[in-house]
Every structure is written in structure tokens, then in C-alpha cells.
Write an enzyme that holds these catalytic residues in place. Structure first.
Site: not given
Length: 543
Positions: A281, A301, A277-278, A401
Site C-alpha cells: 500500500g 490511498k 509506503e508499505g 483501532d
């Protein structure tokens, strides 16, 4: 002689002339695996033949190991005289639990070399010397055996920290059963017989003493590490790799077409536990019910209702960028649910896997997973990542990335490379903005990507070098003391990440070559695959 060269050759018995006797002297597999991660016996003498490489190798003994058990026997009558000494008797007081002279047993027997630490932190060299003879009075000694150890000690009053001798700073002390324990290398010597060598020169500057500058990145001295990857001129042959300017991913369909093809009904998706968890998001574990009524476990997601339209657009673009790819080490999107007035769902297959960065970080805690990573497991994980990246590059897809946070691992240590959708939000400490309102993984990026926003297969190679460093440090933060705004100049000055305390020299050589300043001096993933497979085969032979 480089320490890792010793690792890959110390079990290859070198025969030197000696008088015939049937002495065996070895360190059993349990101790060897505890110290260097190989489940194999380390023979110093086998059937009367000394192993010169093993005796030249300085075996490092962490503070957690108080004694080494050696096994020996002789099939013919043999007398011995033994002694043990140290360079610092105030720090370590080595002892033998057997008589200092007598007869070598005719059956397998074990004797211990005790290495107790006194109060204090540091390291000391310890040497075990054994002279043998069938008859001292008639023909003198028939063979000398010298076994070298480096014993590390940690003062308990420092709460598990030791002082790094080059920096004077407290450094955490931890030991992995399968890894080497050693202090930061000051300089490496050139190994004549190794197929991998790297000439490095290091110097320090005050504000970042724990970083290293590697000379030779502007020439080919560092590139002799992999003979099979070189053409006759000594340059890396990148003929089979994608040229940088043309290495953009090829997409057969636009975003709208991909969404139409992958679209599923929202009612078929059931969210369960939150995995990550952000700020805006989340990643859920959930279930997807197919038209036949079968339930499949999936990752989902999505974003929260605080997410902006731009953030939703970025999620869709990054989540769909790898759609259509098919490789066992690459995770691609499985379905999408996009409906009006609700947040989009991106569905990925779930096979009891977890984020690689979180997995590695958990390995350092007392609540870690039930097993400890071995050197061979690290190499196998690296080979899987290389295989996945080879496929991406052959598919003309640049990842841009490459990092542990964008990989998944299952309980059997099977690796899959994933897209970077939501990574900026879920791992905000890994991304920085340099005044252009764009969060980027600054400390994983190649110099040309930082300065000119140029991405190529070679810039993915640079990031892979940092990912390998993450694997060997259990996901420490790279360049932790360096301001993101200083990274470009810092790398241009030649500074790089230092060799991890548990990193074999040959693997650090791989990292160093990935961080060559000129993109065309970096290896390709095909060349890295050749080297890593050869290195893995050397380890497998002795397990």
C-alpha cells in the site's frame, strides 16, 4: 501529596499567619516554563504571604539546567539569613551567588542557586532556606521560607543514559521544555482535596520490570477520579453511552452504493509525492481537478500491483466505513476512483496535515519540528481526539483501532481521526497475528476484545488510554517487551503500562481508569471531556 496535585494548586496562594512584611520571592516565568511547562511566575512569598503549597512542592530540575534564578524584593526593611543544603554533596554541590546574610533588596533583584553536578548519575534533594526578620535582636524571625528542589544528574560517560533506580536498567534521558521530568513513580498517595485520585499498588515481575500492576481495577477505588462522572452509588453512569452489544456502526448504504456516489474519473486525479509506503500500500499527496477546473490537494490511498483481491476489498471496506460522517475532528473519505484493471484510489482532503505517529516520533529527533510540544498543547490535542470520538459514538460508530497512527495533525496542531485503511501495511510493527491469520492491534486492544472479540464504546476507551500514553511518550511502543501471545494473560494479571517519565499524575490517572478490567468501570468520552476541560482550565488560569 501527589505531584500533579501540586501542579494544579501550587499557584493558588495559601495564606498562613505571619508578621506583616512586604517580601516577594518567586521563580520567573521563563524558568517555570522550562521546568514544568507553565508560562507563569511561581510565587513562594507574595506581598509577605507565604504560599504553603508552593513550598511543599518539590520542583524537579533536569541535568540540562545548571542554575535557577529567583527574584525577590521587600517594600519594607528586612534582613535575611540564607542557606542551601543537599542530601548528596558528592553528586550536587549547590551554591548561592549572594551573601548568606544581609538585607533583602528594596527593588527587584535576581539571585541564582547554582546546581552543578559532579561526575555520576542520580538525583539529590536540595533545600534553600531563608529566614527573614525586621530586627533580629528585638523580635526574632518574622518568617521562614523553605524551597525544595530535586536535582537530576547524568554521567556524561553513560552517553546520555541514566540508571532507573527500581530496575537497574539503562533508560533514555530526554527532557521536553513543557513537561515534568521525573523518575518512574513507585506509589501514589491519596490526595484528600483533589477531585481526582487513584489508589494504586505496584509490583514487578522479572520479565517485565518496567510494567505496573494496578490493584483496584476490579472495584471502584480507581473510579473516584472524576466526581462529576459518578452517580450517587459511586459507579460510572454510562446511561448516555451506547450499550456494548448494540454499538455496531449503522450504515445506511452498502459498499456498492457508496462507491457509486463517490466515484470520480481517474483522469481527474494526479499523483505527486509518496507520503507513506508499505509492502502493498501507498499514501500519496496529489491533486484532484473538479468539474469546474479547480485543483484541490488530496491524500490518495491506494495499493500496488502486488496487492491481492482480498487486500483491495479490505482497503475499500475500511476506507468507506466512516463515509457520511461530518465533524471537524473526523476525516472522512472525499472520493473514490475504481476502474477495471487498475488499483482503486481513495481520496481524502489534504490541509498540510501529516500522520500523528510520525509527527510525534519526529519530535524526539534532532531534525524535529521547529517547536517543542507543551503540556497545554498535549491537552488540547487530547480534547480534540475526545471530541471526535464523542461524535463517532453518538453516531453509533465504533472505531476499533484508536491510535496515533490513525490520526492526522496539521501545523496548528489540529487533530483529525481517520479510518485505519492501510494501517496494517504502513505500520506492521503495531499489528500482530495470534494464529488466526488476522493482524490486529494487540497492544491497543481491551481485554474483552482480545479474548472474546467484543468491541464496544468501552473498548474504544481502552484504546484511547493507550493513545494518550503515546502522546506523552512521543509514540514509544507500548508493551515493547511483551510477547503478543502473552498480552491477554498479562492484562488479566493486572499489569498495565507504566507512568511515562514526563506524565503528570492526573493524566496517568485518566489512563489507569481507561484500562479498568471491567468495561462498565471505564469512563465515557463525555466524562473524560469534563475532566480534561477542567484540567485544561486550571493550566490556562496560570499562563
Amino acid at each position: 501529596m501527589k505531584r500533579l496535585y501540586a501542579l494544579t494548586t501550587l499557584l493558588l496562594v495559601t495564606v498562613v499567619s505571619c508578621r506583616a512584611h512586604q517580601l516577594d520571592l518567586y521563580l520567573d516565568s521563563g524558568d517555570v516554563e522550562q521546568l514544568i511547562g507553565l508560562a507563569a511566575r511561581l510565587y513562594y512569598v507574595r506581598n509577605g504571604r507565604p504560599n504553603a503549597n508552593a513550598m511543599k512542592y518539590v520542583l524537579e530540575v533536569p541535568a540540562s539546567v545548571g542554575a535557577l534564578n529567583l527574584t525577590w524584593n521587600s517594600k519594607s526593611p528586612l534582613a535575611y539569613k540564607a542557606a542551601v543544603s543537599t542530601t548528596d554533596s558528592d553528586l550536587v554541590a549547590p551554591k548561592l551567588d549572594m551573601a548568606h546574610e544581609g538585607a533583602v533588596p528594596d527593588t527587584r533583584s535576581v539571585f541564582a542557586v547554582s546546581l552543578p553536578c559532579a561526575v555520576g548519575s542520580g538525583d539529590a534533594d536540595v533545600r534553600l532556606s531563608i529566614r527573614t526578620s525586621a530586627n533580629w535582636s528585638s523580635d526574632g524571625a518574622t518568617g521562614d521560607v523553605d524551597v525544595a528542589f530535586k536535582k537530576f544528574c547524568v554521567d556524561p560517560r553513560t552517553n546520555g543514559t541514566a540508571v532507573a533506580p527500581e530496575t537497574g536498567r539503562a533508560a533514555p534521558v530526554y527532557y521536553e521544555r513543557a513537561f515534568f521530568y521525573h523518575m518512574i513513580a513507585a506509589a501514589s498517595s491519596l490526595v484528600a482535596l483533589a477531585v481526582i485520585c487513584c489508589l494504586t499498588t505496584t509490583y514487578r515481575r522479572d520479565k517485565a520490570r518496567d510494567l505496573m500492576i494496578i490493584k483496584g481495577f476490579q472495584n471502584n477505588e480507581v473510579n473516584v477520579f472524576l466526581k462529576s462522572a459518578l452517580n450517587p452509588s459511586g459507579k460510572f453512569n454510562r446511561a448516555n453511552s451506547l450499550p456494548g452489544p448494540k454499538a455496531a456502526p449503522v450504515k445506511a448504504k452498502d459498499l456498492h452504493e457508496c462507491i457509486v456516489e463517490l466515484s470520480v474519473q481517474r483522469q481527474r486525479v494526479r499523483l505527486q509525492n509518496v507520503e507513506l509506503e508499505g509492502t502493498f500500500g501507498r499514501v500519496y499527496r496529489g491533486l484532484y481537478t473538479d468539474p469546474n477546473g479547480k485543483d484541490d490537494e488530496v491524500f490518495v490511498k491506494t495499493v500496488t500491483d502486488q496487492a491481492s483481491a482480498v487486500q483491495i476489498s479490505v482497503l475499500l471496506h475500511e476506507g468507506l466505513c466512516m463515509y457520511g460522517l461530518n465533524h471537524k475532528n473526523v476525516m472522512t473519505i472525499q472520493a473514490v476512483s475504481v476502474e477495471q484493471h487498475v488499483e482503486p484510489f481513495l481520496l481524502y482532503p489534504y490541509s498540510n496535515n501529516t500522520n500523528l505517529k510520525r509527527f510525534l516520533q519526529n519530535c524526539k529527533t534532532s531534525e524535529s519540528i521547529s517547536y517543542t510540544l507543551t503540556t497545554r498543547e498535549i491537552i488540547d490535542m487530547t480534547l480534540q481526539i475526545i471530541s471526535g470520538m464523542q461524535y463517532l459514538h453518538k453516531s453509533r460508530h465504533l472505531h476499533r483501532d484508536v491510535a496515533a497512527r490513525n490520526c492526522l495533525v496539521d501545523p496548528e496542531l489540529k487533530i483529525q481521526i481517520a479510518d485505519n485503511a492501510l494501517s496494517r501495511d504502513l505500520f506492521p510493527g503495531d499489528y500482530h497475528c495470534l494464529g488466526d491469520n488476522k493482524n490486529r492491534p494487540i497492544k491497543w486492544m481491551a481485554v474483552e476484545s482480545l479474548e472474546h472479540k467484543k468491541f464496544s464504546t468501552a473498548s474504544d476507551i481502552w484504546s484511547f488510554g493507550v493513545l494518550l500514553w503515546e502522546l506523552l511518550t512521543l509514540c514509544q511502543q507500548p508493551y515493547a517487551d511483551i510477547d503478543p501471545f502473552e498480552m491477554s494473560a498479562y492484562l488479566q494479571d493486572g499489569f498495565r503500562l507504566t507512568q511515562p517519565v514526563n506524565c503528570p499524575d492526573e493524566l496517568f490517572t485518566v489512563m489507569a481508569c481507561c484500562w479498568a478490567l471491567a468495561p462498565n468501570e471505564r469512563p465515557t468520552f463525555s466524562q473524560l471531556s469534563v475532566f480534561m476541560n477542567e484540567f485544561n482550565n486550571q493550566l490556562v488560569k496560570f499562563v
